[in-house]
Design an enzyme around this catalytic site. Structure first.
Site, PDB file in Angstrom:
ATOM      1  N   PRO A   2       0.822  -1.166   0.000  1.00 32.68           N
ATOM      2  CA  PRO A   2       0.000   0.000   0.000  1.00 32.68           C
ATOM      3  C   PRO A   2       0.871   1.236   0.000  1.00 32.68           C
ATOM      4  O   PRO A   2       1.745   1.393   0.843  1.00 32.68           O
ATOM      5  CB  PRO A   2      -0.788  -0.131   1.291  1.00 32.68           C
ATOM      6  CG  PRO A   2      -0.118  -1.166   2.090  1.00 32.68           C
ATOM      7  CD  PRO A   2       0.992  -1.714   1.332  1.00 32.68           C
ATOM      8  N   GLU A   3       0.607   2.075  -0.942  1.00 36.64           N
ATOM      9  CA  GLU A   3       1.200   3.408  -0.970  1.00 36.64           C
ATOM     10  C   GLU A   3       0.091   4.327  -0.451  1.00 36.64           C
ATOM     11  O   GLU A   3      -0.948   3.835  -0.022  1.00 36.64           O
ATOM     12  CB  GLU A   3       1.656   3.737  -2.405  1.00 36.64           C
ATOM     13  CG  GLU A   3       2.631   2.675  -2.911  1.00 36.64           C
ATOM     14  CD  GLU A   3       3.105   2.846  -4.338  1.00 36.64           C
ATOM     15  OE1 GLU A   3       3.268   3.997  -4.777  1.00 36.64           O
ATOM     16  OE2 GLU A   3       3.308   1.832  -5.020  1.00 36.64           O
ATOM     17  N   LYS A  58       2.004   6.867   4.847  1.00 31.06           N
ATOM     18  CA  LYS A  58       1.469   5.517   4.750  1.00 31.06           C
ATOM     19  C   LYS A  58       1.131   4.947   6.127  1.00 31.06           C
ATOM     20  O   LYS A  58       0.925   3.742   6.262  1.00 31.06           O
ATOM     21  CB  LYS A  58       2.487   4.607   4.041  1.00 31.06           C
ATOM     22  CG  LYS A  58       2.901   5.091   2.647  1.00 31.06           C
ATOM     23  CD  LYS A  58       4.023   4.230   2.071  1.00 31.06           C
ATOM     24  CE  LYS A  58       4.595   4.848   0.798  1.00 31.06           C
ATOM     25  NZ  LYS A  58       5.810   4.142   0.341  1.00 31.06           N
ATOM     26  N   ARG A 263      15.231  -1.993  -6.557  1.00 34.79           N
ATOM     27  CA  ARG A 263      13.793  -2.021  -6.846  1.00 34.79           C
ATOM     28  C   ARG A 263      13.553  -2.151  -8.336  1.00 34.79           C
ATOM     29  O   ARG A 263      14.169  -1.430  -9.145  1.00 34.79           O
ATOM     30  CB  ARG A 263      13.107  -0.733  -6.351  1.00 34.79           C
ATOM     31  CG  ARG A 263      13.343  -0.386  -4.890  1.00 34.79           C
ATOM     32  CD  ARG A 263      12.922  -1.462  -3.917  1.00 34.79           C
ATOM     33  NE  ARG A 263      11.533  -1.816  -3.993  1.00 34.79           N
ATOM     34  CZ  ARG A 263      10.542  -1.179  -3.347  1.00 34.79           C
ATOM     35  NH1 ARG A 263      10.789  -0.154  -2.591  1.00 34.79           N
ATOM     36  NH2 ARG A 263       9.296  -1.604  -3.457  1.00 34.79           N
TER      37      ARG A 263
END
Length: 276
Positions: A2-3, A58, A263
């Site tokens: 979740p961002e 977040k 990433r």
DNA sequence: CTAAGTGTTGAAAC
DNA sequence: AGTTTCAACACTTA
């Protein structure tokens, strides 16, 4: 997972499920989720009522009576959902808050990276994680002047800079790839070498993308679900994330995927200019 | 079997 | 001394 748009969607879907409810009992199946001493965590929250749920970046902030705030971060795969306490514990359910009305809130997290931290209300901004967070998109503090100035001091690449929550908080791997594509900036560009007019584009794209993605109830590409178990809607609007090997919607060039500081990063090698 | 996956962090390296 | 990099966390899926 979740961002910020996903965490905000979790917050909004969670409120009608738990607001005003009083905790009768807490069961902790996997204690490492709790930052505090688990016994103290249980003792302090038992018989407390959830007044509201706030969010910063977040982080979810569960506000209880008696001046208590539970800071909750879902990390990669954390999820909340409402059950009745007689339902058998799922394999990846780690914490249960049983309410006096006969319902219960369960926290599930396959990778067990999420954390809950009970602090005194008002001191949450001093906790690890929140302490060094930069401004959120779409706020007064996140001004274009601030953003240009912040990037001018960063020696690292722009992808890593946008993932750095002390510069601007709330973006994660998905939305960073999207806003860089929208802004035609190569992810390996040196942050301080990007011309001011391109930073202004990037700034507007960050604010706009967070707004639209929140309106769409987030992005479900791996396992993200909101507190009702519903998926998001923004995945259909993604232009680069998850689209490596496909044609760029702007120029038709095949999108490439590389690693940037560990990433996965998808971008268009033709549209996105690398500033050095 | 190996690699990659929405995030953060503490420590090492620069 | 501040900044940046990177392994580690834990487990599933391709």
């Amino acid at each position: 997972m979740p961002e910020m748009p996903e965490v905000e969607t979790v917050r909004r879907t969670l409120i009608p499920l738990v607001k005003g409810k009083t905790i009768a009992k807490i069961i902790i199946w996997y204690p490492k989720i709790i930052v505090n001493d688990p016994d103290e965590f249980v003792k302090k929250l038992t018989n407390k009522k959830i007044l509201k749920i706030d969010r910063y970046g977040k982080y979810l902030l569960f506000r209880f009576n008696d001046g208590l705030t539970m800071v909750s971060h879902l990390r990669m795969e954390g999820k909340y959902h409402l059950v009745t306490p007689d339902q058998p514990k799922g394999k990846h359910e780690h914490v249960e808050f049983v309410f006096t009305d006969g319902t219960a809130l369960r926290y599930a997290d396959v990778r067990k990276f999420g954390r809950m931290h009970l602090v005194e209300t008002g001191t949450e901004k001093q906790t690890t994680g929140i302490r060094h967070l930069g401004p959120e998109p779409n706020t007064e503090e996140f001004s274009v002047e601030y953003f240009i100035n912040a990037l001018s001091r960063k020696k690292k690449n722009i992808k890593n800079t946008l993932l750095d929550q002390t510069v601007v908080c709330g973006l994660g791997n998905i939305y960073v790839d999207e806003v860089l594509w929208q802004s035609k900036i190569h992810p390996l560009s040196s942050a301080k070498s990007i011309p001011a007019d391109k930073i202004v584009d990037l700034y507007h794209n960050i604010n706009h993308t967070i707004t639209v993605a929140t309106k769409e109830r987030g992005t479900t590409v791996h396992t993200y679900l909101d507190a009702n178990g519903d998926i998001g809607g923004y995945q259909s609007m993604l232009q680069v994330y998850g689209h490596a090997g496909e044609e760029c919607n702007n120029c038709g060039t095949i999108l490439e995927k590389i690693k940037v500081n560990g990433r996965g990063t998808t971008f268009c090698p033709h549209c996105q200019v690398q500033y050095k």
